[in-house]
Design an enzyme around this catalytic site. Structure first.
Site, short mmCIF file in Angstrom:
data_model
loop_
_atom_site.label_atom_id
_atom_site.label_comp_id
_atom_site.label_asym_id
_atom_site.label_seq_id
_atom_site.Cartn_x
_atom_site.Cartn_y
_atom_site.Cartn_z
CG HIS A 212 -1.99 -1.03 1.16
ND1 HIS A 212 -2.38 -1.77 2.25
CD2 HIS A 212 -2.75 -1.48 0.12
CE1 HIS A 212 -3.33 -2.62 1.89
NE2 HIS A 212 -3.57 -2.46 0.60
CD GLU A 215 -0.39 0.56 4.50
OE1 GLU A 215 0.29 -0.49 4.55
OE2 GLU A 215 -1.63 0.55 4.36
NE ARG A 270 -6.43 0.23 0.60
CZ ARG A 270 -6.16 -0.51 1.69
NH1 ARG A 270 -5.44 -0.03 2.66
NH2 ARG A 270 -6.61 -1.75 1.78
CG HIS A 340 0.30 -3.95 5.36
ND1 HIS A 340 -0.70 -3.71 4.46
CD2 HIS A 340 0.84 -5.14 5.00
CE1 HIS A 340 -0.78 -4.72 3.59
NE2 HIS A 340 0.15 -5.60 3.90
CD GLU A 414 -1.89 -3.05 9.06
OE1 GLU A 414 -1.43 -1.89 8.94
OE2 GLU A 414 -2.58 -3.59 8.17
#
Lengths: 478, 291
Positions: A212, A215, A270, A340, A414
């Site tokens: 993405h 990020e 994104r 991410h 994440e």
């Protein structure tokens, strides 16, 4: 025969005019075209004869800082190349025309060019080439060395390509660069392989970042990870042990087109940059495009939406490039990590169902241990759980697909933060974020290593025996 | 769930509410209801409510966050903004209409902590989601983290710094794309976050929750009564759809006075902005709020 080439930098593209001159027969063949300029090391030989009717332009592109040249064979001709390690060949493949290639002027004929690293070559006129190169040097940015590369800053794609090259050159004994495929906008996707040469059978750890675009902390972490491994593998016993039986494959930026777009146009973009609906809508969510219950839940068939799953499973060239590569090595891949942000989570499969994979308990244990190791570093809390449980339902994710093709340890990380800055994480936090994430990843790798090469248990038994025997002898002295 | 018939120590205004276990909170809210609380905050003894054992875990932190947005907005203090640390206790109920009630105890920390002061403040909240409708009903109480006097001082300092800024403030985005906020512009960020808290609460549903991604286009006006009158565009990140929603916000603030907010958000995927402005004004702190 003399080959002249003229090169001009036009923004991110380089345009080359090729003139093949046969002085004896007084003939000239001309052709020109433009490519996005990236660098890669190659000396290449052409497998086609001069009289081939299929046209293929080969562009030489010298990067300002290193003696590299780029072959944009894939985007302009029906020949695709697989690995760029040394001699490069144009091989026949089935239909690999990008729309960019289609727009190119029809070509007059085929050429073959030897890279500048190969002296003599086809006898092209070096003096002319050198003159042009000097002009090129003036336009672009000054030399930057690996010693001054800052891992505490975010870097644009150009610098990341350059960094990869420099890493490969400095750590040539353990690092090789692998070509995975081309992005939608015809940029090459490279991953770095870190491998300690040995006779031991190896298993593979895969890590990718930046699927993405917005990020940014993720590609920063991939670079940090590579740096840490390479700077420490000789002195650090923990890392040395891992490299005995594990090879690392690291893809610093998966969604290259999107990443560049966040630097040039929209910081919060994104998706990828593929064109849909006659150029009225852009981008597929690459993490909804994998073949894992594709588009069943938590994804959209509408290109306008940010979770657009694409026109079909693995419809996007980026997804295809990664899938093919992983598929070809899946027997040996034991760990698949995809990075991410944000949310501070360690996610297990699955997102497309609340059912659990067969090794769910083990994944939770390993994940929780990693979260604990992470917290010990700077006190940051990461939560662990399956994506469907603690995040939301999603389908077509790379992590779920990896698990489904048999890769046992498959996690999504994440990274920081929890929403305070979100995607726009301050550079001041890069170091701490990467340090703690490094602890988590190393913890996972240790567990993976233990599982497959449980040498540690033998060592533990030995040392315990030693302690016991010492104790016994001590007691007997009393 | 049977409420216990026990007297509870009265909470006096200005005193921090002791960190109350869930049970005490429920009793308190039941008492409040008996005293004629706003409709919709029905206690567990209402018919139709049963415990929700299948509550998705993400809904807990979502509920805590929206409670905090509401708390921050109502406190009206840009220098005392709080963020979520950890959800500690929770219980949830659901009824036939698929409405959800979540009771929570969570810890918070200051958005702008002082040097070496990383204290956590406990909050209790009840959040009532009306199915898919936004603007969940929130009852929230938090233990004090900064002394009232100190908080007023800091707010006033922030106010003065805002007044000193060039008008109009010529800024492209805060933070910049690399996450930097110039210290001189920090008051803008804090005040914008305060205004955005209202908007984020206003738009939150069971399924949609928001974060503030980035701030752009800031404009400051003068007012007769010397309040800060300022407009900006904030990019909100909605988590389940991953969308970025631009919202134009206009707020009026004076230290110690309730915040006034007007907002106008763009609906995703529409070429024009959604029509219809919403106006919200601060509600005076109720008996339950202490800080």
């Amino acid at each position: 025969m003399t080959l002249h080439y003229f090169m001009d930098l036009v923004g991110p593209r380089a345009c080359v005019k090729l003139v093949l001159e046969d002085k004896k027969k007084k003939k000239k063949k001309k052709s020109n075209g433009c490519v996005f300029h990236y660098f890669l090391k190659s000396a290449f030989e052409d497998m086609m004869g001069v009289n081939e009717t299929i046209a293929c332009i080969l562009f030489l592109l010298r990067h300002t800082l290193t003696e590299l040249s780029y072959l944009d064979c894939g985007s302009l001709c029906p020949y695709a190349f697989s690995e760029i390690l040394g001699p490069l060949t144009c091989r026949r493949s089935t239909g690999f025309f990008s729309s960019l290639g289609r727009k190119m002027k029809p070509l007059l004929g085929t050429f073959y060019i030897l890279g500048m690293l190969v002296p003599g070559g086809l006898g092209y006129d070096r003096s002319l080439a050198q003159h042009r190169q000097e002009v090129v040097d003036e336009i672009v940015s000054p030399w930057r060395s690996l010693e001054t590369y800052s891992y505490n800053r975010y870097h644009p794609m150009e610098e990341i390509y350059q960094w990869m090259s420099q890493i490969r050159e400095k750590y040539t004994e353990v690092v090789t660069q692998h070509f995975l495929g081309m992005t939608y906008e015809s940029r090459p996707m490279y991953c770095l392989k870190i491998s300690q040469p040995s006779n031991n059978p190896k298993k593979i750890i895969w890590m990718d970042c930046g699927i993405h675009a917005r990020e940014w902390i993720a590609p920063a972490f991939c670079q940090w990870f590579v740096k840490e491994i390479l700077q420490n593998y000789k002195d650090n016993s923990r890392i040395r042990r891992l490299l005995k039986n594990l090879d690392f494959y690291v893809l610093p930026v998966l969604n290259i087109d999107g990443y560049i777009y966040t630097w040039t146009t929209d910081r919060l973009w994104r998706k990828s940059r593929s064109s849909h609906n006659n150029g009225t809508c852009f981008g597929t969510d690459l993490n909804r495009n994998f073949n894992a219950s594709w588009c069943s839940i938590g994804a959209s068939h509408n290109c306008q939406e940010l979770t657009f799953c694409g026109t079909g499973p693995v419809s996007e060239p980026e997804t295809k490039a990664v899938s093919s590569f992983i598929e070809s090595k899946k027997e040996n891949i034991v760990c698949f990590l995809t990075m991410h942000s944000y949310g501070q989570l360690i996610l297990l499969p699955y997102g497309y169902t609340t059912n659990k994979p067969s090794n769910h308990e083990e994944l939770i244990q390993v994940g929780q241990k990693a979260a604990n190791a992470l917290k010990a570093k700077h006190g940051t809390n990461y939560r662990v759980g399956s994506s469907a449980d603690i995040l939301y339902a999603t389908s077509g994710s790379s992590r779920d697909w990896a698990r489904d093709i048999g890769i046992p340890f498959s996690y999504t990380f994440e990274l920081r933060d929890n929403g305070t800055y979100g995607f726009v994480l301050p550079e001041a936090q890069i170091q701490a974020t990467c340090e703690e994430a490094m602890e988590a990843v190393l913890s996972v790798l240790d567990d993976v290593y233990e599982k497959y090469w449980h040498s540690n248990s033998a060592e533990k038994a030995t040392s315990t025996a030693v302690v016991l025997s010492l104790l016994m002898s001590f007691i007997s002295l009393l | 769930m049977q409420p216990l018939r026990q007297p509870l120590p009265a909470s006096r205004r200005g005193n921090p509410l002791p960190a109350a276990p869930l049970l005490a909170l429920l009793l308190l809210l039941a008492l409040q209801e008996a005293a004629g609380a706003p409709a919709g905050s029905g206690g567990p003894e209402d018919s139709g409510w049963h415990q929700d054992t299948e509550l998705p875990r993400r809904l807990l932190s979502q509920a805590a966050r929206v409670a905090l947005h509401f708390f921050n907005f109502r406190a009206g203090s840009p220098s005392a903004l709080r963020m979520l640390a950890e959800v500690q206790e929770s219980r949830a109920w659901i009824n036939q209409k698929k409405e959800r009630k979540v009771d929570l105890v969570f810890t918070t920390e200051l958005y702008n902590p002082e040097e070496g002061n990383k204290r956590l403040g406990k909050c209790s909240a009840r959040v009532f989601f009306r199915n898919e409708k936004p603007r969940p009903a929130v009852n929230v109480t938090c233990a004090q983290l900064i002394e009232k006097k100190k908080r007023h001082e800091k707010d006033y300092q922030l106010y003065k710094r805002m007044k000193q800024l060039q008008n109009p403030v010529d800024v492209v985005s805060i933070p910049d794309n690399h996450g930097h906020i110039d210290p001189s512009l920090k008051p803008i960020w804090d005040l914008a976050f305060l205004g955005s808290s209202y908007v984020m609460w206003e738009k939150t549903t069971q399924f949609l929750h928001y974060y503030m991604a980035q701030l752009s286009r800031v404009k400051q006006w003068k007012t007769n009564d010397d309040a800060i009158d300022f407009g900006y565009t904030v990019l909100l990140h909605e988590f389940s759809t991953q969308e970025i929603i631009p919202c134009h916000i206009h707020l009026v603030w004076y230290p110690g006075k309730p915040l006034k907010v007007k907002d106008h958000c763009q609906e995703p995927h529409t070429p024009e902005e959604a029509s219809g402005t919403e106006e919200g004004s601060a509600v005076a702190p109720t008996e339950l709020s202490n800080f």
